[in-house]
Motif scaffolding. Structure first.
Motif, mmCIF file in Angstrom:
data_model
loop_
_atom_site.group_PDB
_atom_site.id
_atom_site.type_symbol
_atom_site.label_atom_id
_atom_site.label_comp_id
_atom_site.label_asym_id
_atom_site.label_seq_id
_atom_site.Cartn_x
_atom_site.Cartn_y
_atom_site.Cartn_z
ATOM 1 N N ILE A 143 5.163 -3.657 52.344
ATOM 2 C CA ILE A 143 3.762 -2.818 51.971
ATOM 3 C C ILE A 143 2.330 -3.637 52.838
ATOM 4 C CG2 ILE A 143 1.514 -1.967 50.433
ATOM 5 C CD1 ILE A 143 3.959 0.233 51.318
ATOM 6 N N PRO A 144 1.906 -3.308 53.547
ATOM 7 C CA PRO A 144 0.723 -4.749 53.865
ATOM 8 C C PRO A 144 0.057 -5.147 52.737
ATOM 9 C CG PRO A 144 1.267 -3.314 55.781
ATOM 10 C CD PRO A 144 1.508 -2.633 54.123
ATOM 11 N N GLY A 145 -0.813 -6.770 52.933
ATOM 12 C CA GLY A 145 -1.751 -6.925 52.233
ATOM 13 C C GLY A 145 -1.212 -6.964 50.699
ATOM 14 N N TRP A 146 0.164 -6.650 50.592
ATOM 15 C CA TRP A 146 0.845 -6.905 49.602
ATOM 16 C C TRP A 146 2.120 -7.278 49.192
ATOM 17 C CZ3 TRP A 146 -2.376 -5.035 45.026
ATOM 18 C CH2 TRP A 146 -3.477 -4.341 44.997
ATOM 19 N N PRO A 147 2.314 -8.015 49.883
ATOM 20 C CA PRO A 147 3.675 -9.051 50.005
ATOM 21 C C PRO A 147 4.650 -9.026 49.182
ATOM 22 C CG PRO A 147 2.289 -10.843 50.182
ATOM 23 C CD PRO A 147 1.234 -9.123 50.168
ATOM 24 N N ARG A 148 3.843 -9.418 47.450
ATOM 25 C CA ARG A 148 4.720 -9.990 46.717
ATOM 26 C C ARG A 148 5.595 -8.635 45.777
ATOM 27 N NH1 ARG A 148 4.202 -14.017 44.007
ATOM 28 N NH2 ARG A 148 4.068 -13.402 42.038
ATOM 29 N N LEU A 149 4.862 -7.332 46.152
ATOM 30 C CA LEU A 149 5.612 -6.225 45.814
ATOM 31 C C LEU A 149 7.410 -6.176 46.468
ATOM 32 C CD1 LEU A 149 3.460 -3.007 46.845
ATOM 33 C CD2 LEU A 149 3.683 -3.682 44.480
ATOM 34 N N THR A 150 7.732 -6.776 47.776
ATOM 35 C CA THR A 150 8.676 -6.965 48.055
ATOM 36 C C THR A 150 9.577 -8.184 48.095
ATOM 37 O OG1 THR A 150 8.156 -6.659 50.050
ATOM 38 C CG2 THR A 150 9.146 -4.766 50.025
ATOM 39 N N GLU A 151 8.606 -9.555 48.062
ATOM 40 C CA GLU A 151 9.045 -10.737 47.834
ATOM 41 C C GLU A 151 9.257 -10.924 46.496
ATOM 42 O OE1 GLU A 151 5.850 -12.735 51.019
ATOM 43 O OE2 GLU A 151 5.926 -13.077 49.184
ATOM 44 N N VAL A 152 8.560 -11.207 45.338
ATOM 45 C CA VAL A 152 9.012 -10.259 44.125
ATOM 46 C C VAL A 152 10.276 -9.678 43.429
ATOM 47 C CG1 VAL A 152 8.490 -10.791 41.996
ATOM 48 C CG2 VAL A 152 7.328 -12.602 43.571
#
Ligand code: TNX
Length: 488
Positions: free
Chosen positions: A183-192
């Motif tokens: 999701i653009p603007g919320w990179p940690r959603l998928t990184e973490v």
């Protein structure tokens, strides 16, 4: 089921079957397949039909200008138009085979019928089939949050579900354990929360980049399958809160959880960041999804007060409409006043008034997924090495012998959008596990959703199902050899 196949030995069983035993057709090396009418969407259908016939019979019909097998798209024929977008007419005669439909989806459905009817010798039983679905929505669901499936695995799953005219694939993309869509603007959603160890019990990482999700959606669409993306809110959000503790009103780190508890996490109904987050997510998912539906979960929000649940939905439901989508939610969502276009997905095992009948009376449509009949993550029997058992054992007969229009008082035929078989993935570790739990039970749900009630019969179904044994084996599908079926 032993050969010869009879006309009508198809799953789901067609609405009308008129056999003509003197009119069998045999596909040979000289057979050619022609397309009449619009080329573009039909060419893909023709190519996939040729492939399916080749797998079945060992001979590969050629695509040609003229052919003894003909696919005809006719958008003006009144009789075909009456069959709707997914309806078709298939005529098998000695001199040739004609498949006709008013829309490409109908040709695709008819091509599945045709492919199932061919035996190993290329023989197609003579006669005429006129077919159309009972219900417009026949779905399967993959849970990518508890166990991630790759793009190639999802495509493989699509290839197998379309055989049974399943036309929606619900992707459960987020849950307490993991977040599986960038999701653009919320990179940690998928990184973490899409990273290593975010599956149940620390199994595998994974998430879909926007491009990969779009690739899945396009692959599905070519096969007339609509993807229904689900972002589960306001509960089932622990993974989002691990990535962004402010979504839990905290500024210190939150530990990830990969156990299978449910009902412990919640977005905060009184905080602005909740709605900024929800809007960014809904905007992006809507942007990437050409289909009409966006599923916002809404289930098992035990950590959300009733008042907060109301507040949350009163702000989030309009966001789905704002980005042009029709909202779908699990039946708990029916506790609030819903817009008429909202779709409610019912999963309960005991009839209870969750407001679903009230929502139906106000015009909402219902997708029936009662867990004791459709949940593909339930064990087949007590010895089943995979699966859960909170909804009981679900053998093939039980998955077949029920009717969606009789499940819930106040939710009859007119209120039904369709049926769906969800596959939750807490106990799965591979696509082979997913196939084992899905097949053969999904074939039962497919027939429940497609075939007229009066045409359904368990003994007939189990006989027809038997012929899928060799087909699945040949295709490397790890199906469950259920003992109720005399597999070929
Ligand atoms: C209930 S039913 C859930 C899921 C679990 C599933 C396991 C529903 C909407 N939610 O969170 O994975 O049971 O069977």
């Amino acid at each position: 089921m032993k050969e010869p196949l009879q006309l009508g030995d198809v799953i789901p069983v067609p609405a009308q079957v008129h056999p003509d035993p003197d009119a069998d057709f045999t596909v040979t090396a000289d057979t050619s397949l022609a397309i009449r009418g619009l080329r573009d969407p039909v060419e893909g259908i023709a190519r996939r039909l040729v492939q399916a016939l080749a797998e079945r019979t060992g001979v590969r019909p050629r695509l040609a200008e003229d052919g003894d097998l003909a696919l005809c798209l006719d958008e003006t024929d009144a009789g075909l138009l009456r069959l709707g977008d997914e309806g078709y007419e298939l005529v098998i005669a000695q001199h040739g085979v004609t498949l006709r439909a008013a829309a490409p989806a109908g040709l695709s459905a008819g091509a599945q019928t045709l492919a199932q009817l061919a035996d190993r010798n290329g023989r197609l039983p003579g006669g005429r089939i006129v077919d159309r679905p009972r219900l417009p929505f026949r779905g399967a669901m993959l849970d990518l949050a508890r166990h991630f499936f790759t793009v190639d695995e999802i495509k493989r799953y699509i290839d197998e579900i379309v055989v049974f005219k399943i036309n929606h694939l619900h992707l459960h993309l987020t849950d307490d354990q993991g977040w599986r869509l960038e999701i653009p603007g919320w990179p940690r959603l998928t990184e973490v929360s899409g990273g290593a160890g975010t599956g149940v019990d620390g199994a595998g990482p994974g998430f879909l980049r926007a491009k990969e999700y779009a690739d899945v959606v396009a692959y599905a669409a070519e096969r007339f399958v609509t993807v229904v993306p689900e972002i589960d809110m306001p509960g089932h959000v622990h993974a989002a809160q691990v990535a962004y503790p402010e979504l839990a009103g905290r500024d210190e780190p939150i530990a990830p959880r990969t156990d299978t508890e449910v009902g412990y996490s919640s977005l905060l109904a009184g905080c602005d960041v909740t709605y900024a987050f929800a809007e960014d997510v809904i905007r992006e998912v809507a942007r990437l999804t050409p289909g009409p539906f966006l599923h916002i979960g809404g289930d098992e929000a035990q950590a959300t007060t009733r008042a907060d649940y109301q507040t949350f939905l009163s702000r989030v439901l309009p966001l789905v409409g704002k980005y042009g989508k029709r909202v779908v939610g699990w039946h708990e969502m029916a506790a609030v006043d819903l817009p008429e276009a909202a779709v409610v997905q019912y999963w309960r095992i005991e009839p209870a008034d969750d407001g679903v009948a009230r929502a139906a009376a106000r015009g909402s449509k219902v997708i029936m997924s009662p867990a004791d009949r459709t949940y593909l993550d339930m064990k087949y029997d007590p010895d089943c090495r995979l699966g859960l058992e909170w909804a009981g054992m679900l053998d093939v007969e039980r998955a077949y012998r029920w009717d969606p229009a009789e499940r819930l008082p106040g939710v009859g035929e007119e209120a039904l959008l369709g049926v769906e078989a969800p596959l939750w993935s807490e106990t799965l570790r591979s696509m082979a596990d997913a196939e084992f739990m899905t097949f053969p039970r999904l074939a039962a749900t497919a027939e429940v959703g497609w075939s007229p009630r009066a045409r359904r019969d368990w003994d007939s179904f189990r006989r027809r199902l038997a012929s899928f044994g060799p087909r699945w084996t040949a295709r490397g599908v790890a199906f469950h050899r259920a003992s109720a079926i005399d597999w070929n």
